[in-house]
Design a protein around this motif. Structure first.
Motif: not given
Ligand code: SF4
Ligand code: SF4
Ligand code: SF4
Length: 167
Positions: A93, A114, A140, A143, A155
């Motif tokens: 992220a 998270c 990744g 959420a 992402l």
């Molecule tokens: S992608 Fe998932 S693990 Fe990474 S910051 Fe966002 S919620 Fe958290």
């Protein structure tokens, strides 16, 4: 015929890295595009319903629709070899300047969503708080993406620290 058409359309287009992640287990983009038939088996089996089609009719993960649990069902469903178990998941992220907290508006929605506790906030000047995503903790999963009211999180295939830069 639909598959043949989509495949032909894709193969005549320039192969570029997709802006959205391919499903879990995807080979490198050129190989993936060569092997994926656009059959949609991965999308149909995904329990989270997050696999959509891109402009070339090939699957991508839409993390605005939900998070990936890394269950592996999409990988297992793929019979063409486009998705293969054991491929590294390099997507992490990143928060951009649209973040409300960086502008002094109270918001910790991403942190609340998270499970990996990969998002921390650091107080900066003017009552603002800057989100920092620890790439070592971030899975990744995506959420955090749908939770952000301003769409500030995306992402990226990036193994570097994703701390947003100070203004
Ligand atoms: S992608 Fe998932 S693990 Fe990474 S910051 Fe966002 S919620 Fe958290
Ligand atoms: S790993 Fe599971 S949740 Fe993630 S995209 Fe594949 S089927 Fe969906
Ligand atoms: S199951 Fe495999 S071949 Fe079919 S659309 Fe998904 S990635 Fe492509």
């Amino acid at each position: 015929m639909a598959i043949a058409n989509s495949r032909r359309a894709f193969l005549t287009a320039k192969v570029v890295r997709p802006a959205l992640p391919r499903p879990l287990g995807a080979l490198a983009e050129a190989q993936f595009a060569e092997l994926c038939t656009g059959c949609g088996d991965c999308a149909r089996i995904c329990p989270e319903g997050i696999i959509m089609r891109d402009g070339a009719e090939l699957p991508v993960m839409d993390l605005n629709a939900g998070a990936c649990t890394f269950c592996g069902a999409c990988t297992e469903a793929c019979e063409t070899g486009a998705l293969v178990p054991g491929q590294a998941w390099l997507w992490r992220a990143r928060v951009d300047e649209a973040c409300m907290s960086r502008q002094g508006i109270a918001c910790r929605a991403c942190e609340d969503h998270c499970d990996a506790q990969a998002i921390r906030f650091r107080l900066i000047t003017g009552g603002r708080a800057e989100p920092r995503i620890e790439t070592g903790l971030c899975t990744g999963c995506g959420a955090c993406i749908a939770s952000c009211p301003t769409g500030a999180i995306t992402l990226h295939q990036n193994t570097q620290d994703t701390e947003v830069r100070p203004c």
